[in-house]
Design a protein around this motif. Structure first.
Motif, PDB file in Angstrom:
ATOM      1  N   GLN A   6       0.829  -1.186   0.000  1.00  0.00           N
ATOM      2  CA  GLN A   6       0.000   0.000   0.000  1.00  0.00           C
ATOM      3  C   GLN A   6       0.872   1.247   0.000  1.00  0.00           C
ATOM      4  OE1 GLN A   6      -3.584   0.051   2.359  1.00  0.00           O
ATOM      5  NE2 GLN A   6      -3.295  -2.088   2.945  1.00  0.00           N
ATOM      6  N   GLN A   7       0.353   2.297  -0.620  1.00  0.00           N
ATOM      7  CA  GLN A   7       1.060   3.562  -0.683  1.00  0.00           C
ATOM      8  C   GLN A   7       0.574   4.501   0.408  1.00  0.00           C
ATOM      9  OE1 GLN A   7       0.878   5.327  -4.587  1.00  0.00           O
ATOM     10  NE2 GLN A   7       1.585   3.476  -5.617  1.00  0.00           N
ATOM     11  N   ALA A   8       1.351   5.519   0.673  1.00  0.00           N
ATOM     12  CA  ALA A   8       0.924   6.540   1.626  1.00  0.00           C
ATOM     13  C   ALA A   8      -0.401   7.129   1.158  1.00  0.00           C
ATOM     14  CB  ALA A   8       1.983   7.638   1.722  1.00  0.00           C
ATOM     15  N   GLY A   9      -1.350   7.205   2.056  1.00  0.00           N
ATOM     16  CA  GLY A   9      -2.661   7.737   1.716  1.00  0.00           C
ATOM     17  C   GLY A   9      -3.687   6.674   1.396  1.00  0.00           C
ATOM     18  N   ASP A  10      -3.247   5.415   1.200  1.00  0.00           N
ATOM     19  CA  ASP A  10      -4.199   4.361   0.864  1.00  0.00           C
ATOM     20  C   ASP A  10      -5.173   4.083   1.995  1.00  0.00           C
ATOM     21  OD1 ASP A  10      -3.256   4.050  -1.677  1.00  0.00           O
ATOM     22  OD2 ASP A  10      -2.410   2.055  -1.391  1.00  0.00           O
ATOM     23  N   GLU A  11      -4.820   4.492   3.209  1.00  0.00           N
ATOM     24  CA  GLU A  11      -5.753   4.303   4.314  1.00  0.00           C
ATOM     25  C   GLU A  11      -7.025   5.113   4.123  1.00  0.00           C
ATOM     26  OE1 GLU A  11      -3.211   7.818   5.247  1.00  0.00           O
ATOM     27  OE2 GLU A  11      -2.805   5.758   4.567  1.00  0.00           O
ATOM     28  N   ARG A  12      -6.989   6.092   3.208  1.00  0.00           N
ATOM     29  CA  ARG A  12      -8.191   6.896   2.925  1.00  0.00           C
ATOM     30  C   ARG A  12      -9.128   6.213   1.941  1.00  0.00           C
ATOM     31  NH1 ARG A  12      -5.789  12.533   0.935  1.00  0.00           N
ATOM     32  NH2 ARG A  12      -4.665  11.036  -0.385  1.00  0.00           N
ATOM     33  N   ARG A 190      -6.517   8.974  -7.075  1.00  0.00           N
ATOM     34  CA  ARG A 190      -6.829  10.328  -7.551  1.00  0.00           C
ATOM     35  C   ARG A 190      -8.132  10.813  -6.937  1.00  0.00           C
ATOM     36  NH1 ARG A 190      -5.197   8.175 -12.606  1.00  0.00           N
ATOM     37  NH2 ARG A 190      -7.389   7.967 -13.233  1.00  0.00           N
ATOM     38  N   ARG A 191      -9.099   9.922  -6.876  1.00  0.00           N
ATOM     39  CA  ARG A 191     -10.388  10.310  -6.315  1.00  0.00           C
ATOM     40  C   ARG A 191     -10.257  10.649  -4.827  1.00  0.00           C
ATOM     41  NH1 ARG A 191     -15.507  10.242  -8.037  1.00  0.00           N
ATOM     42  NH2 ARG A 191     -17.070  10.409  -6.391  1.00  0.00           N
ATOM     43  N   ALA A 192      -9.482   9.862  -4.102  1.00  0.00           N
ATOM     44  CA  ALA A 192      -9.292  10.138  -2.674  1.00  0.00           C
ATOM     45  C   ALA A 192      -8.673  11.507  -2.462  1.00  0.00           C
ATOM     46  CB  ALA A 192      -8.424   9.055  -2.042  1.00  0.00           C
ATOM     47  N   ALA A 193      -7.673  11.834  -3.266  1.00  0.00           N
ATOM     48  CA  ALA A 193      -7.042  13.151  -3.149  1.00  0.00           C
ATOM     49  C   ALA A 193      -8.023  14.249  -3.524  1.00  0.00           C
ATOM     50  CB  ALA A 193      -5.803  13.208  -4.036  1.00  0.00           C
ATOM     51  N   GLY A 194      -8.790  14.049  -4.604  1.00  0.00           N
ATOM     52  CA  GLY A 194      -9.757  15.048  -5.027  1.00  0.00           C
ATOM     53  C   GLY A 194     -10.866  15.241  -4.024  1.00  0.00           C
TER      54      GLY A 194
END
Length: 218
Positions: A6-12, A190-194
């Motif tokens: 998993q990458q950083a931020g995947d917990e979102r 991308r959606r999580a960041a957006g």
């Protein structure tokens, strides 16, 4: 089989985000048709499927009645998520406290089943994410038996191959086929960041129309 990193931020990432990302690529039937409820509300599990299938059986091996399950759980790898297919059987439970403890020791990240679990309070105390159709205290011995391991299974209308990515949370269970995981994960990230930007703008007073027109995310 490669461990899912998993990458950083995947917990979102959520089941809804993965579902939307799958839709982008025409994969519109990858969400289990039945919501499997978590033992503990708010649980989340994300990892590669380790599949096992049960079928009705009254056969017994008195010397080693749980041998197939022991072998399966002993073979779990770090980052795997146990997927137990039972054809929605109500004959027994298929998972409990001690299986959960062994899975934790092996590095597995969770379990989903279209059957039942038991020892729910003890599973909750272990903090192991477990999702099931229902709960029953009955042992599967001489009622059900393992009929296949690490082969494609179907749960709640969705085929899951060993090694597919599975994310389970309060909203449901989503399956990402290995052949599509790179593009689907990129779209979901991308959606999580957006969505983080959209949420901040909405809370700051922007209108839904303005936010939609600007980001095309809702």
């Amino acid at each position: 089989m490669a461990v899912f990193e998993q990458q950083a931020g995947d917990e979102r990432l959520t089941s809804a985000m993965l579902s939307d990302a799958l839709d982008e690529f025409g994969l519109r039937a990858q969400v289990l048709q039945t919501r499997l409820a978590p033992v503990v509300p708010g649980s989340r599990a994300f990892g590669r499927a380790a599949t096992v299938r049960f079928s009705p059986s009254e056969a017994d091996r008195p010397d080693d009645p749980y041998g197939a399950a022991i072998d399966f759980i002993s073979g779990l790898q770090t980052g795997e998520l146990v997927v137990i297919a039972t054809d929605e059987s109500n004959a027994s439970a298929f998972w409990g406290e001690l299986f959960s403890a062994a899975a934790i020791g092996a590095g597995a990240v969770g379990m989903v089943t279209d059957g039942n679990v038991r020892d729910t309070a003890r599973i909750a105390a272990l903090g192991y994410p477990a999702f099931s159709r229902s709960r029953r205290p009955i042992d599967y011995r001489r009622r059900m038996a393992i009929a296949g391991v690490r082969e494609p299974v179907t749960i709640c209308g969705v085929q899951i191959a060993n090694g597919d990515l599975v994310l389970a949370d309060d909203d449901g269970v989503v399956v990402v086929p290995r052949a599509h995981e790179v593009e689907v994960l990129e779209a979901a990230r991308r959606r999580a960041a957006g969505e983080s930007v959209v949420l901040a703008e909405l809370l700051a007073g922007e209108t839904l129309r303005t936010v939609w027109d600007r980001h095309r995310i809702l």
